[in-house]
Design a protein around this motif. Structure first.
Motif, PDB file in Angstrom:
ATOM      1  N   UNK A 102       0.838  -1.201   0.000  1.00 32.19           N
ATOM      2  CA  UNK A 102       0.000   0.000   0.000  1.00 32.19           C
ATOM      3  C   UNK A 102       0.870   1.247   0.000  1.00 32.19           C
ATOM      4  N   UNK A 103       0.843   2.054  -1.060  1.00 28.19           N
ATOM      5  CA  UNK A 103       1.689   3.249  -1.102  1.00 28.19           C
ATOM      6  C   UNK A 103       1.221   4.327  -0.136  1.00 28.19           C
ATOM      7  N   UNK A 104       2.141   5.198   0.208  1.00 26.13           N
ATOM      8  CA  UNK A 104       1.858   6.389   1.014  1.00 26.13           C
ATOM      9  C   UNK A 104       1.444   7.480   0.032  1.00 26.13           C
ATOM     10  N   UNK A 105       0.173   7.836   0.025  1.00 18.76           N
ATOM     11  CA  UNK A 105      -0.352   8.804  -0.935  1.00 18.76           C
ATOM     12  C   UNK A 105      -0.466  10.173  -0.259  1.00 18.76           C
ATOM     13  N   UNK A 106       0.229  11.164  -0.815  1.00 22.08           N
ATOM     14  CA  UNK A 106       0.248  12.513  -0.256  1.00 22.08           C
ATOM     15  C   UNK A 106      -0.333  13.486  -1.275  1.00 22.08           C
ATOM     16  N   UNK A 107      -1.268  14.290  -0.832  1.00 23.01           N
ATOM     17  CA  UNK A 107      -1.841  15.345  -1.668  1.00 23.01           C
ATOM     18  C   UNK A 107      -1.145  16.661  -1.340  1.00 23.01           C
ATOM     19  N   UNK A 108      -0.395  17.183  -2.300  1.00 21.11           N
ATOM     20  CA  UNK A 108       0.193  18.515  -2.158  1.00 21.11           C
ATOM     21  C   UNK A 108      -0.741  19.535  -2.803  1.00 21.11           C
ATOM     22  N   UNK A 109      -0.854  20.720  -2.198  1.00 17.19           N
ATOM     23  CA  UNK A 109      -1.712  21.758  -2.772  1.00 17.19           C
ATOM     24  C   UNK A 109      -1.148  23.128  -2.458  1.00 17.19           C
ATOM     25  N   UNK A 126       2.576   9.674  -5.097  1.00 14.65           N
ATOM     26  CA  UNK A 126       2.424   8.268  -4.722  1.00 14.65           C
ATOM     27  C   UNK A 126       3.796   7.755  -4.296  1.00 14.65           C
ATOM     28  N   UNK A 127       3.962   7.526  -2.992  1.00 11.49           N
ATOM     29  CA  UNK A 127       5.249   7.158  -2.416  1.00 11.49           C
ATOM     30  C   UNK A 127       5.239   5.658  -2.095  1.00 11.49           C
ATOM     31  N   UNK A 128       5.905   4.883  -2.936  1.00  7.71           N
ATOM     32  CA  UNK A 128       5.843   3.428  -2.871  1.00  7.71           C
ATOM     33  C   UNK A 128       6.749   2.875  -1.779  1.00  7.71           C
ATOM     34  N   UNK A 129       6.270   1.844  -1.096  1.00  6.28           N
ATOM     35  CA  UNK A 129       7.084   1.184  -0.084  1.00  6.28           C
ATOM     36  C   UNK A 129       7.864   0.009  -0.662  1.00  6.28           C
ATOM     37  N   UNK A 130       7.573  -0.370  -1.887  1.00  2.00           N
ATOM     38  CA  UNK A 130       8.254  -1.495  -2.511  1.00  2.00           C
ATOM     39  C   UNK A 130       8.566  -1.155  -3.955  1.00  2.00           C
ATOM     40  N   UNK A 131       9.810  -1.390  -4.357  1.00  2.00           N
ATOM     41  CA  UNK A 131      10.246  -1.029  -5.690  1.00  2.00           C
ATOM     42  C   UNK A 131       9.695  -1.942  -6.764  1.00  2.00           C
TER      43      UNK A 131
END
Length: 422
Positions: A102-109, A126-131
């Protein structure tokens, strides 16, 4: 106009959790002051958010790699400040992202400062925990419960046993990210996961011996021995594995104890260490309701506690001791000083140490939200973890590279080792 404003994440909006991104805004008015925000929800449903104010340059651009924050949780140039400064909407919550798929999803605004703070542009990171192409294999073999992560390619790769969490489930984040950097990593639970008991009263070192053997027999593993990486309570278990078990060539100890804590330690059906215990009456409750338990742990150097000390001088492998000087969970720096002194007294040079002056207890892979306080599993109440946020974030960036360099240095691989055909 708002339609002309663009927020970009460079070089890509999709990256690994431990990779920085360049946050850049174009199309603003010359010298316009705006509020930059980031928000995310962890896997427990807790919302995290941050915001800081910036001024555009003469061309109407804001670049977080270049421009200083004017106000907010940090001042000055902090390219990843919006990520590590995110705070939970609820007090005493720690960012939970333990499942590697499950990726770490960050909304920048970006928002206007004037009026109601209208949003001008938004982008999703979308910040992935697994390559890509790293494989994840759930492990349920013998007594071992965990997950095995293997990099793509033929290898051979160095092998690492991750003791990130030893109760209340399995944390895959650090293991999957290390695998994405070229290590075969097995992360294990000790209790509270899958069909394991919910609680334990003793710890058996045999479990880690079994995990090491399982890891060493993997086809793509090329290192003769394995590395172990730990944190907090698992630090003393890593020390014990390095001291008593065969095949441990490199041990990373992060903010742990130099003695066996909390549970009796057994090996081959015999107790080898009693537990170093705690005096809860020494806990100080802060105004926020969180406890400070730095001095709750009994002194392992006191004569009555000598049997709890782990004989690290017996270890054949190398150690990397990591201490945060503002660790409020326990006195990690003092434990490092004791271990270094003991090894030197025995003529050992198989260690290196690093201390971070303003970092707190939870040193993790970089760019996650800093955690000042959260529930302590053993204490049963929220506790303070310590650290100044900006310094803590910088320590995590430095340490993450240090860990990889340490393992690569001491887990040399046999380049000619045959690899199974898949």
């Amino acid at each position: 106009m708002a339609s002309q404003v663009r927020l970009r994440l460079l070089p890509s909006a999709r990256c690994l959790f431990d990779e920085p991104v360049q946050v850049k805004v174009t199309g603003l008015r010359s010298r316009q002051v705006v509020t930059m925000k980031a928000r995310s929800t962890d896997e427990k449903g807790v919302e995290f958010s941050s915001s800081a104010t910036y001024r555009a340059d003469g061309s109407g651009e804001v670049d977080l790699e270049r421009d200083p924050s004017l106000s907010g949780p940090y001042n000055g140039v902090e390219p990843m400040g919006l990520l590590w400064s995110m705070r939970p909407g609820t007090l005493h919550k720690r960012f939970q992202k333990t499942k590697s798929l499950n990726p770490h999803v960050v909304k920048f605004s970006v928002h206007e400062v004037e009026g109601e703070g209208r949003m001008l542009a938004e982008a999703t990171n979308e910040r992935l925990l697994i390559g890509d192409d790293v494989t994840r294999l759930p492990i349920k073999e013998g007594n071992i419960r965990g997950a095995l992560f293997t990099p793509p390619g033929r290898g051979p790769f160095p092998a690492v046993l991750d003791l990130y969490t030893l109760g209340g489930g399995l944390s895959e984040k650090r293991a999957s990210l290390l695998a994405s950097r070229g290590f075969v990593v097995l992360t294990v639970a000790l209790y509270g996961h899958d069909d394991m008991p919910k609680n334990i009263k003793v710890v058996h070192l045999d479990y880690f011996e079994e995990a090491i053997q399982l890891l060493k027999k993997q086809d793509k593993v090329g290192s003769k021995g394995v590395g172990i990486i730990s944190l907090s309570k698992s630090g003393d278990l890593a020390l014990s594995a390095a001291s008593y078990l065969q095949g441990v060539d490199a041990t990373v100890w992060i903010n742990g104890c130099s003695a066996n804590t909390a549970f009796p330690l057994y090996y081959k059906e015999r107790q080898i260490h009693p537990p170093l215990l705690f005096d809860i009456s020494k806990m100080v409750i802060t105004e926020s309701g969180a406890g400070m338990c730095k001095h709750v742990t009994n002194n392992p150097l006191a004569e009555e506690n000598r049997d709890t000390l782990i004989p690290i001088e017996k270890a054949k492998g190398h150690f990397l001791f990591v201490a945060s000087e503002d660790d409020l969970n326990w006195d990690s720096k003092a434990y490092v000083e004791d271990m270094v002194e003991r090894l030197k007294r025995h003529g050992k040079e198989n260690f290196e140490s690093v201390c971070y002056p303003e970092a707190g207890h939870y040193l993790e892979p970089p760019y996650g939200p800093y955690c000042p306080s959260s529930l302590h599993g053993m204490a049963g109440i929220p506790v303070m973890w310590g650290g100044e946020p900006r310094s803590h974030a910088a320590a995590e960036v430095h340490l993450w590279q240090k860990i990889q360099e340490f393992f690569r240095s001491h887990l040399s691989c046999e380049a000619t080792r045959p690899t199974a055909n898949l």
